[in-house]
Design an enzyme around this catalytic site. Structure first.
Site, short mmCIF file in Angstrom:
data_model
loop_
_atom_site.label_atom_id
_atom_site.label_comp_id
_atom_site.label_asym_id
_atom_site.label_seq_id
_atom_site.Cartn_x
_atom_site.Cartn_y
_atom_site.Cartn_z
N HIS A 261 8.93 8.29 14.54
CA HIS A 261 8.08 7.63 14.44
C HIS A 261 6.41 8.21 13.97
O HIS A 261 5.84 8.62 14.70
CB HIS A 261 7.21 6.49 15.50
CG HIS A 261 6.91 5.22 14.40
ND1 HIS A 261 7.66 3.74 15.67
CD2 HIS A 261 5.77 4.85 13.92
CE1 HIS A 261 6.63 2.99 14.51
NE2 HIS A 261 5.89 3.83 13.87
N LEU A 262 6.73 9.47 12.97
CA LEU A 262 5.68 10.31 12.52
C LEU A 262 4.63 9.93 11.40
O LEU A 262 4.15 10.58 11.10
CB LEU A 262 6.04 11.75 12.28
CG LEU A 262 6.64 12.16 14.15
CD1 LEU A 262 6.83 13.45 13.63
CD2 LEU A 262 5.82 12.61 14.75
N GLY A 263 5.27 8.63 9.86
CA GLY A 263 4.19 8.35 9.20
C GLY A 263 2.89 8.54 9.40
O GLY A 263 2.49 9.17 8.71
N ASP B 45 12.73 7.14 9.83
CA ASP B 45 11.18 7.63 10.67
C ASP B 45 11.30 6.87 11.91
O ASP B 45 10.22 6.70 13.22
CB ASP B 45 10.46 7.68 9.85
CG ASP B 45 8.86 7.97 11.03
OD1 ASP B 45 9.02 8.87 11.81
OD2 ASP B 45 7.98 7.18 10.70
N GLU C 267 12.45 2.15 19.97
CA GLU C 267 12.02 3.65 20.08
C GLU C 267 11.67 3.89 21.91
O GLU C 267 11.23 2.93 22.04
CB GLU C 267 11.04 4.07 18.96
CG GLU C 267 10.85 2.94 17.59
CD GLU C 267 10.47 3.18 17.21
OE1 GLU C 267 8.85 3.41 17.27
OE2 GLU C 267 9.89 3.52 15.76
N CYS D 196 10.85 3.98 6.95
CA CYS D 196 10.14 4.99 7.12
C CYS D 196 8.78 4.01 7.40
O CYS D 196 7.92 4.05 7.42
CB CYS D 196 8.86 6.19 6.40
SG CYS D 196 10.50 7.67 6.08
N ARG E 252 0.47 -1.51 -0.53
CA ARG E 252 -0.17 -0.47 0.04
C ARG E 252 0.68 0.75 -0.07
O ARG E 252 0.70 2.20 -0.80
CB ARG E 252 -1.13 0.28 1.39
CG ARG E 252 -2.01 -0.93 1.64
CD ARG E 252 -2.70 -0.63 2.74
NE ARG E 252 -2.06 -1.44 3.01
CZ ARG E 252 -2.32 -3.02 3.90
NH1 ARG E 252 -3.23 -3.86 3.65
NH2 ARG E 252 -0.98 -3.01 4.89
N THR F 241 8.29 -2.09 3.84
CA THR F 241 8.03 -3.98 3.66
C THR F 241 7.76 -4.34 5.62
O THR F 241 8.39 -3.24 6.22
CB THR F 241 9.40 -5.07 3.49
OG1 THR F 241 10.39 -4.94 4.39
CG2 THR F 241 10.12 -5.08 2.54
N ARG G 38 9.70 0.20 9.27
CA ARG G 38 10.04 0.04 10.88
C ARG G 38 11.34 -0.46 10.99
O ARG G 38 11.93 -1.13 9.99
CB ARG G 38 9.31 -1.91 10.94
CG ARG G 38 8.37 -2.04 10.92
CD ARG G 38 8.19 -1.31 12.21
NE ARG G 38 6.47 -1.34 13.10
CZ ARG G 38 5.90 -0.53 12.22
NH1 ARG G 38 6.49 0.42 11.27
NH2 ARG G 38 4.61 -0.89 13.08
N1 LIG Z 1 5.73 4.72 9.82
C1 LIG Z 1 4.79 4.73 10.41
O1 LIG Z 1 4.22 5.10 11.16
C2 LIG Z 1 4.33 3.69 9.75
C3 LIG Z 1 3.82 3.90 9.16
C4 LIG Z 1 2.38 2.65 8.50
C5 LIG Z 1 3.20 1.73 8.08
N2 LIG Z 1 3.68 1.20 8.54
C6 LIG Z 1 4.83 0.30 8.15
O2 LIG Z 1 4.67 0.20 6.78
C7 LIG Z 1 5.40 -0.76 5.83
C8 LIG Z 1 4.34 -1.44 4.52
O3 LIG Z 1 3.28 -1.18 5.26
P1 LIG Z 1 2.10 -1.13 4.34
O4 LIG Z 1 1.02 -0.56 4.84
O5 LIG Z 1 2.57 -1.46 2.99
O6 LIG Z 1 1.81 -2.87 4.35
P2 LIG Z 1 1.64 -3.90 3.14
O7 LIG Z 1 1.42 -5.10 3.90
O8 LIG Z 1 0.38 -3.57 1.80
O9 LIG Z 1 3.11 -3.95 2.21
C9 LIG Z 1 4.14 -4.67 2.60
C10 LIG Z 1 4.99 -5.00 1.23
O10 LIG Z 1 5.71 -5.95 1.43
C11 LIG Z 1 6.53 -6.67 0.08
N3 LIG Z 1 6.75 -7.40 1.31
C12 LIG Z 1 6.42 -8.66 1.96
N4 LIG Z 1 8.50 -9.45 2.61
C13 LIG Z 1 9.28 -9.32 1.49
C14 LIG Z 1 10.33 -8.66 1.06
N5 LIG Z 1 11.32 -9.78 2.21
N6 LIG Z 1 10.88 -7.77 0.14
C15 LIG Z 1 10.57 -7.43 -0.98
N7 LIG Z 1 8.98 -7.13 -0.95
C16 LIG Z 1 8.89 -8.00 1.10
C17 LIG Z 1 4.55 -7.40 0.80
O11 LIG Z 1 4.80 -8.35 -0.61
C18 LIG Z 1 3.87 -6.20 0.50
O12 LIG Z 1 3.85 -5.93 -0.68
C19 LIG Z 1 5.00 -1.78 7.46
O13 LIG Z 1 6.15 -2.36 7.53
C20 LIG Z 1 4.61 -0.78 8.68
O14 LIG Z 1 4.42 -1.08 10.33
C21 LIG Z 1 5.17 2.66 8.68
O1 LIG Z 2 1.97 0.79 11.47
C1 LIG Z 2 1.77 1.36 11.78
O2 LIG Z 2 0.93 1.59 11.22
C2 LIG Z 2 2.78 2.42 11.48
O3 LIG Z 2 3.97 2.55 12.29
C3 LIG Z 2 2.17 3.10 12.62
O4 LIG Z 2 2.05 3.48 14.20
P1 LIG Z 2 1.63 4.27 15.36
O5 LIG Z 2 0.16 3.66 15.37
O6 LIG Z 2 2.77 4.05 16.22
O7 LIG Z 2 2.30 5.33 14.30
#
Ligand SMILES: NC(=O)c1ccc[n+]([C@@H]2O[C@H](COP(=O)([O-])OP(=O)(O)OC[C@H]3O[C@@H](n4cnc5c(N)ncnc54)[C@H](O)[C@@H]3O)[C@@H](O)[C@H]2O)c1
Ligand SMILES: O=C(O)[C@H](O)COP(=O)(O)O
Length: 524
Positions: free
Chosen positions: A276-278, A253, A258, A227, A148, A200, A229
């Site tokens: 961690h503001l994403g 991020d 943390e 941004c 996504r 990922t 994990r």
């Molecule tokens: N910084 C933040 O605040 C924040 C906010 C939301 C999500 N996230 C993190 O972002 C990441 C992605 O979220 P998303 O919603 O896009 O998830 P998602 O599941 O939609 O996408 C993850 C993608 O990674 C791919 N993937 C899995 N293993 C893989 C590998 N070994 N090599 C390459 N690709 C691989 C999957 O096929 C998938 O398309 C997650 O770790 C989520 O926790 C962080």
């Molecule tokens: O995986 C997530 O949805 C993000 O890392 C957001 O984490 P948070 O809810 O602690 O901001």
């Protein structure tokens, strides 16, 4: 009244579906806030701060569901929750746009030294020559993980004239073409990208994906973004590659731990960071809180949840089709367990007709939940059923057959153990309901509900009369009665239903009758 604890800072406005529901009492505060007795909490809502460990789950014996108001569930011990039969749901797409936008902002800031330049101006300096940046236009962005967030980032990068190379083992060429990105190998992304952004989940496979070895394959002067994990990019390896001038800069991020405290990466000017503001926008927080609150309410209303991590996701339409069979499978599981009150080391479910067209794995889990209900202390449901069966050494098999025995569908369950087998077959008749049509090889026809008595006896004159007399003496009204036999004078069965369960004394009296083989009470 369901007790819901919303730990971490979850947006109150988003909890409306629970706050306005008369069956829920919502407490907003941390795990240690003392607002509510943890032993009584039915649902726990968290973001990434609260670590939902096996110990925490053990301290919450009433807990039925954990809702993650966000995407990543790496702060939740899913295996421990599954073992305990606790459903885990998340809000997978509520913060996608915010996180993609944040990543893009971090990339722009990194390439134009915005945070560093900002600090100098605030300090009264004006160092225009120190902050010569790089355009994004015409650069190659390597995205690892095109889910996504990765996809949304790719769209934005393309709009800025970047070319996008992607590595995602689960991505099809078709989807890559739709998004206008080049599907590449991992090595190719490492070698060709000017900027690499990881998106990922953090798993065994992705932990340390960018490490000493893989970073050495990247272009000299590469920029890195995380941004997603902390830990996907090995932090010590990154520090080493920045130190030796191979990595030009990084935007982070997230961190392995943390807050990161006095972290070696923080001493580099070329590393820019956010806490961690994403997902930290008003919009994303409203979205994720609302999504997860709705899921929790849906779960307590016994409807299918859409975003469970440890239960199969099902649309409303599929749920409506599967629901009657789900109930039938559970009831058959209970009947097998009660009628065949013996050791079992193998359970086989066979589906036919319209039942075989459904998600049979879900039905098999329901039958296991029914089977274990009165056998073990642990609450068994579709989440932990397979795990419990394995733990108890019960082999679970599933078959599909073309033989429907003249019905539109059948669900047949056979329990085996110690050289004995016991089979129960049921069917679901549209606009009529579930029926049990075969019990231990006897053809029979009864509705599986209420207080039932299963009697095995010898097919001799007077047996039915004696049973009726004892029940009559106790003023017990027989609601329905079904009999079955294989041959005259051989073994026979009776299934009776009552308005209320029979007392153990009454059952003992029935058992003492001549020609009675066994009696089992079944409450469905
Ligand atoms: N910084 C933040 O605040 C924040 C906010 C939301 C999500 N996230 C993190 O972002 C990441 C992605 O979220 P998303 O919603 O896009 O998830 P998602 O599941 O939609 O996408 C993850 C993608 O990674 C791919 N993937 C899995 N293993 C893989 C590998 N070994 N090599 C390459 N690709 C691989 C999957 O096929 C998938 O398309 C997650 O770790 C989520 O926790 C962080
Ligand atoms: O995986 C997530 O949805 C993000 O890392 C957001 O984490 P948070 O809810 O602690 O901001």
């Amino acid at each position: 009244m369901y007790q819901v604890l919303a730990a971490d800072s979850i947006k109150e406005q988003g909890l409306q579906p629970l706050l306005e529901w008369k069956h829920a009492q919502v407490y907003m505060g941390g795990i240690d806030s003392g607002l509510v007795d943890l032993e009584k909490v039915d649902a726990l809502l968290v973001r990434s701060t609260t670590k939902v460990t096996a110990e925490l789950l053990d301290s919450m014996p009433s807990l039925k569901i954990v809702g993650r108001a966000g995407v990543g569930v790496d702060n939740i011990d899913i295996a421990a929750a599954t073992k305990r039969g606790i459903v885990v749901v998340n809000a997978p797409d509520g913060n996608t746009i915010s996180t993609a936008e944040h990543t893009f902002a971090m990339m722009s800031a990194l390439m134009r030294n915005i945070p560093q330049a900002h600090s100098t101006v605030k300090n009264g300096e004006w160092k225009r020559n120190q902050f010569i940046g790089n355009e994004l236009h015409s650069k190659t962005l390597g995205i690892i993980g095109l889910g996504r967030i990765g996809s949304e980032l790719a769209k934005r990068a393309r709009a800025f004239g970047m070319s996008v190379k992607v590595f995602d083992p689960f991505l099809t060429q078709e989807r890559a073409e739709v998004l206008g990105v080049q599907l590449s190998t991992f090595d190719n992304v490492l070698q060709e990208a000017d900027i690499i952004s990881v998106h990922t989940p953090l798993t065994k496979e992705t932990k340390g994906l960018l490490n000493e070895k893989t970073l050495s394959q990247t272009k000299k002067g590469v920029y890195l973004l995380n941004c997603a994990r902390g830990g996907i990019i090995d932090e010590m390896a990154l520090a080493h590659f920045i130190e030796k001038g191979h990595v030009a800069g990084a935007a982070l991020d997230v961190f392995e731990v943390e807050p990161p405290g006095d972290h070696p990466l923080l001493k580099f000017d070329s590393v820019i960071v956010t806490p961690h503001l994403g997902a930290s926008t008003k919009e994303a927080q409203l979205n994720v809180a609302t999504q997860v609150a709705r899921e929790i309410r849906t779960f307590f209303e016994n409807k299918p949840v859409a975003n469970s991590i440890n239960l199969p996701a099902m649309s409303k339409e599929i749920y409506e089709k599967i629901q009657p069979f789900h109930q039938l499978a559970k009831e058959i599981g209970k009947i097998v367990s009660e009628c065949h009150n013996k050791g079992v080391n193998e359970l086989t479910a066979t589906y036919s007709g319209t039942a075989a067209e459904l998600e049979t794995a879900f039905l098999t889990k329901a039958l296991l939940a029914g089977f274990f209900e009165n056998r073990i202390d642990v609450k068994v449901n579709e989440v932990n059923a397979i795990h419990i069966a394995k733990e108890r050494g019960i082999m679970v098999g599933e078959k599909v057959t073309g033989n429907s025995f003249g019905y539109a569908n059948t669900v047949t369950v056979t329990a085996r153990g110690d050289g004995e087998a016991f089979t129960v077959r049921g069917t679901y008749i549209e606009n009529y309901g579930p029926r049990i049509v075969s019990l231990d090889g006897f053809n029979i026809d009864f509705h599986p509900s209420g207080n039932l008595l299963y009697i095995q006896h010898m097919d001799r004159p007077g047996v039915i009369g004696h049973v009726g007399r004892i029940l009559g003496d106790h003023d017990v009204n027989i609601a329905t009665m079904q009999v079955g036999r294989k041959e005259a004078g051989g073994e026979a069965i009776m299934v009776l239903s009552f308005d209320k369960p029979l007392s153990p004394e009454m059952i003992a009296q029935l058992e003492s009758l001549k020609d009675i083989v066994t009696i089992n009470s079944i409450i469905l």
